[in-house]
Write a protein that holds these residues in place. Structure first.
Motif, PDB file in Angstrom:
ATOM      1  N   ARG A 163       0.828  -1.199   0.000  1.00 26.88           N
ATOM      2  CA  ARG A 163       0.000   0.000   0.000  1.00 26.88           C
ATOM      3  C   ARG A 163       0.867   1.256   0.000  1.00 26.88           C
ATOM      4  O   ARG A 163       0.546   2.248  -0.658  1.00 26.88           O
ATOM      5  CB  ARG A 163      -0.949   0.005   1.196  1.00 26.88           C
ATOM      6  N   ARG A 181       1.894   1.840  -3.440  1.00 25.45           N
ATOM      7  CA  ARG A 181       0.783   2.378  -4.233  1.00 25.45           C
ATOM      8  C   ARG A 181       0.605   3.865  -3.957  1.00 25.45           C
ATOM      9  O   ARG A 181       0.375   4.649  -4.873  1.00 25.45           O
ATOM     10  CB  ARG A 181      -0.505   1.622  -3.911  1.00 25.45           C
ATOM     11  N   ARG A 188       3.121   5.754  -5.910  1.00 24.34           N
ATOM     12  CA  ARG A 188       2.773   5.855  -7.337  1.00 24.34           C
ATOM     13  C   ARG A 188       1.708   6.921  -7.554  1.00 24.34           C
ATOM     14  O   ARG A 188       1.766   7.673  -8.539  1.00 24.34           O
ATOM     15  CB  ARG A 188       2.282   4.498  -7.863  1.00 24.34           C
ATOM     16  N   ASP A 242       5.314   2.997 -13.772  1.00 21.17           N
ATOM     17  CA  ASP A 242       4.382   2.378 -12.828  1.00 21.17           C
ATOM     18  C   ASP A 242       4.034   0.940 -13.159  1.00 21.17           C
ATOM     19  O   ASP A 242       3.686   0.174 -12.261  1.00 21.17           O
ATOM     20  CB  ASP A 242       3.063   3.167 -12.801  1.00 21.17           C
ATOM     21  N   GLN A 301      -0.549  -2.954 -13.652  1.00 18.75           N
ATOM     22  CA  GLN A 301       0.047  -2.516 -12.398  1.00 18.75           C
ATOM     23  C   GLN A 301       0.581  -3.703 -11.610  1.00 18.75           C
ATOM     24  O   GLN A 301       0.077  -4.829 -11.749  1.00 18.75           O
ATOM     25  CB  GLN A 301      -0.974  -1.774 -11.543  1.00 18.75           C
TER      26      GLN A 301
END
Length: 292
Positions: free
Chosen positions: A38, A41, A44, A194, A212
């Motif tokens: 997380r 993420r 990103r 990414d 992803q």
């Protein structure tokens, strides 16, 4: 409430991420200390916010409370070859109903003045859907595929799919112009950072798919349903065991994607709207919510 342009810095990028997470689910605001996936993420998302602040400074806005100085809303939009897209749009729950969203959306849409086409991947929020419709967008109900992939049920791709790189930018932009009317141009810089990239290019046509690390198909475009089916199949087969796949913003025109998802054992759910102006639903195509 004060509107100001989004700055290309960590503070503003994090403000957009936090506002968006709080608007759509408070549990997503901060990563747990033992959740590196997380945290990655979130990194990103901040990088994407900064990317858009650089490429489209006129289309990215932050709403700030004049008393506290705290961000309460954000709208990020982009323009690519005559196509305008809304990449992010969120208002904190406590600031809703005060006209914040209306002013943010107006500023973002002004940036798209003169564009022939417009795209928004909208949520199921009925107020947002009504706002987009009133702004002249046609609402196309969307579906989402999600779940662990049962690779034993998926047939092998019907042709070659290989790893892509920056050298395929011209191919990808050509396919995007054919499917959605405009290339993604500078967005490939961020997408390549990414995502993993898969490319198919043979006598049957061309196409590409960004995936992803967490299992979400970020963007897919192809010159035929056959190529799109091949790419989506390869993308799902490429995921590590146990990863939950997600393919979102599928309109009724993407039945080929539903067929692949059903074969892979994924669940189908209703998931908001793909909102379009001046264009029909691109097909075969899976839009990126951020880069459309």
């Amino acid at each position: 409430m004060l509107l100001r342009p989004l700055r290309d810095d960590e503070e503003d990028a994090e403000a957009v991420r936090v506002v968006s997470a709080a608007a759509f689910g408070p549990s997503r605001v901060f990563p747990a200390p033992d959740d590196p996936a997380r945290a990655a993420r979130h990194h990103r998302l901040r990088e994407r916010n900064r990317h858009l602040a650089r490429t489209d400074p006129g289309g990215c806005w932050l709403a700030v409370d004049e008393v506290s100085g705290m961000p309460v809303g954000a709208a990020l939009s982009l323009r690519r070859e005559g196509t305008w897209g809304l990449s992010a749009f969120a208002v904190l729950p406590e600031a809703q109903g005060r006209g914040v969203g209306r002013e943010l959306l107006a500023a973002a849409m002004l940036y798209g003045r003169g564009c022939l086409r417009g795209m928004i991947c909208g949520s199921r929020d009925p107020r947002a859907a009504a706002t987009y419709r009133q702004a002249g967008f046609a609402l196309h109900p969307a579906m989402r595929l999600s779940g662990p992939v049962d690779k034993s049920r998926l047939p092998a791709p019907d042709g070659a799919v290989h790893e892509g790189s920056a050298k395929h930018r011209d191919l990808m932009d050509s396919v995007a112009r054919r499917t959605r009317g405009g290339a993604h141009g500078p967005d490939h810089d961020q997408l390549l950072r990414d995502c993993a990239l898969l490319v198919a290019d043979d006598l049957a046509g061309s196409g590409y798919c960004y995936v992803q690390p967490g299992g979400r198909v970020e963007l897919l475009a192809a010159t035929s349903r056959r190529l799109a089916t091949r790419l989506l199949t390869a993308a799902l087969l490429s995921l590590p065991e146990g990863v939950v796949a997600e393919v979102s913003d599928l309109t009724a025109e993407q039945q080929w994607a539903l067929d692949v998802g059903i074969a892979a054992g994924l669940d189908i759910t209703n998931a908001g709207y793909v909102c379009l102006r001046g264009m029909r639903p691109p097909t075969p195509y899976v839009p990126s919510a951020a880069f459309l």
